[in-house]
Design an enzyme around this catalytic site. Structure first.
Site, PDB file in Angstrom:
ATOM      1  N   LYS A  87       0.817  -1.234   0.000  1.00  0.00           N
ATOM      2  CA  LYS A  87       0.000   0.000   0.000  1.00  0.00           C
ATOM      3  C   LYS A  87       0.844   1.276   0.000  1.00  0.00           C
ATOM      4  O   LYS A  87       0.411   2.296  -0.526  1.00  0.00           O
ATOM      5  CB  LYS A  87      -0.952   0.004   1.200  1.00  0.00           C
ATOM      6  CG  LYS A  87      -2.129  -0.932   1.019  1.00  0.00           C
ATOM      7  CD  LYS A  87      -3.095  -0.841   2.178  1.00  0.00           C
ATOM      8  CE  LYS A  87      -4.230  -1.836   1.973  1.00  0.00           C
ATOM      9  NZ  LYS A  87      -5.175  -1.841   3.095  1.00  0.00           N
ATOM     10  N   ASP A 126     -10.028   2.711   1.995  1.00  0.00           N
ATOM     11  CA  ASP A 126     -10.066   2.032   3.299  1.00  0.00           C
ATOM     12  C   ASP A 126     -10.746   2.906   4.355  1.00  0.00           C
ATOM     13  O   ASP A 126     -11.549   2.418   5.163  1.00  0.00           O
ATOM     14  CB  ASP A 126      -8.645   1.709   3.784  1.00  0.00           C
ATOM     15  CG  ASP A 126      -8.100   0.412   3.196  1.00  0.00           C
ATOM     16  OD1 ASP A 126      -8.894  -0.450   2.769  1.00  0.00           O
ATOM     17  OD2 ASP A 126      -6.857   0.261   3.170  1.00  0.00           O
TER      18      ASP A 126
END
Ligand code: NAP
Length: 277
Positions: free
Chosen positions: A62, A98
């Site tokens: 990420k 997220d």
């Protein structure tokens, strides 16, 4: 579309996205692209091909994926983490869904986030998106506790927000921070078995006030959540967050409103090993 990460064989995302595409009549599939660090650049380059709408990115990429992209959304830049790559013509844009996915079940439950003090365990890829989402939602205090203090310090420095601070795991103030918390979030992969819970996380539960919510980002009930329930605390696992972040990503890829209830049913069916209806 695909998921880039490692290990991802158990991922619920293909079931969730493929069910939504079928329901929307979109002629596209979502697959797995199991990729270690050495293969990340090639995996991102492949997304540039005409057959891709975009991709998700997960552990351990990420943060590392950011320099491989052409542009980054303000939310992803502030988080320092990308979980979604969106194609806009020839441009690969990094997004972070997220945080939005994390907030979704809290908003559904009517959480008054602008009145909450929060303790966050972990400072990895997921914790970064969650921290930004919480600050944007107006929480009054965000205390980050992480095994590697330097990583938490780097996150807090990047957040540039006086409401965010860090504590070391063994800091004597940890008990006080917990006692003042309305929400404890676990963004550390603690596992599911009876011996798997981070002992410290379980010990922290005893310091929380009776009204506190314990939110574990793992996709099913963990030993930590079971321990919290045994203490009479409210709990939330990470399955709704998974659905929320996936729905936001699919919306970015297709420009369509996506059926979250279908995604949720498909993820649940895949997780629990029964066919989705
Ligand atoms: P990550 O980037 O690898 O970060 C892992 C975090 O856990 C780091 O803060 C790390 O601390 C800490 N940690 C790992 N092992 C530890 C141990 N034995 N003791 C203490 N701390 C430990 O992972 P991530 O992407 O943030 O994912 C974290 C969790 O969130 C996973 O369970 C993942 O499945 C879940 N997740 C859920 C969703 C959802 O949609 N529900 C989305 C993303 C992630 P150090 O910095 O010290 O290494």
């Amino acid at each position: 579309m695909c998921l880039i990460g490692m290990p991802i064989a158990q991922s619920l995302s293909p079931a969730m996205h493929n069910a939504a595409c079928a329901a929307l009549g979109i002629d596209a599939t979502y697959g797995l692209c199991e990729t270690g660090s050495g293969g990340l650049a090639a995996a991102v380059a492949a997304i540039r091909g005409p057959e891709y709408l975009g991709a998700n990115v997960t552990i351990p990429h990420k943060e590392a994926v950011i320099p491989l992209l052409d542009e980054i959304s303000p939310l992803a830049a502030r988080s320092g983490a990308v979980n979604t790559i969106v194609k806009r013509g020839a441009i690969l844009r990094g997004e972070n869904t997220d945080g939005g996915g994390f907030l979704w079940p809290l908003r559904l439950g009517g959480a008054q986030l602008d009145q909450w003090r929060v303790t966050l365990l972990g400072a990895g890829g997921a914790a970064r998106g969650v921290a930004v989402a919480l600050l944007n939602a107006g929480v009054t205090q965000l205390t980050i506790i992480n095994r590697t203090v330097e990583r938490a310090a780097a996150l807090v420095a990047a957040l540039e927000d006086a409401r965010a601070d860090i504590l070391a795991l063994d800091d004597p103030w940890v008990g006080g921070a917990l006692a003042a918390s309305d929400l404890l979030i676990n963004a550390v992969p603690t596992g599911y078995g009876p011996d798997a819970t981070l002992p410290l996380a379980t010990a922290l539960l005893g310091r929380l006030p009776a009204h506190a919510l314990v939110y574990d980002l793992a996709y099913r009930k963990t030993a930590l959540l079971e321990a919290a329930e045994a203490r009479g605390l409210a709990t939330l696992d990470g399955l709704p967050m998974l659905v929320g972040q996936g729905a936001l990503a699919l919306q970015l890829w297709t420009g369509k409103e996506v059926p979250r209830e279908i995604m949720w049913a498909a993820a649940l069916a895949r997780r629990d090993g029964h066919p989705s209806s």
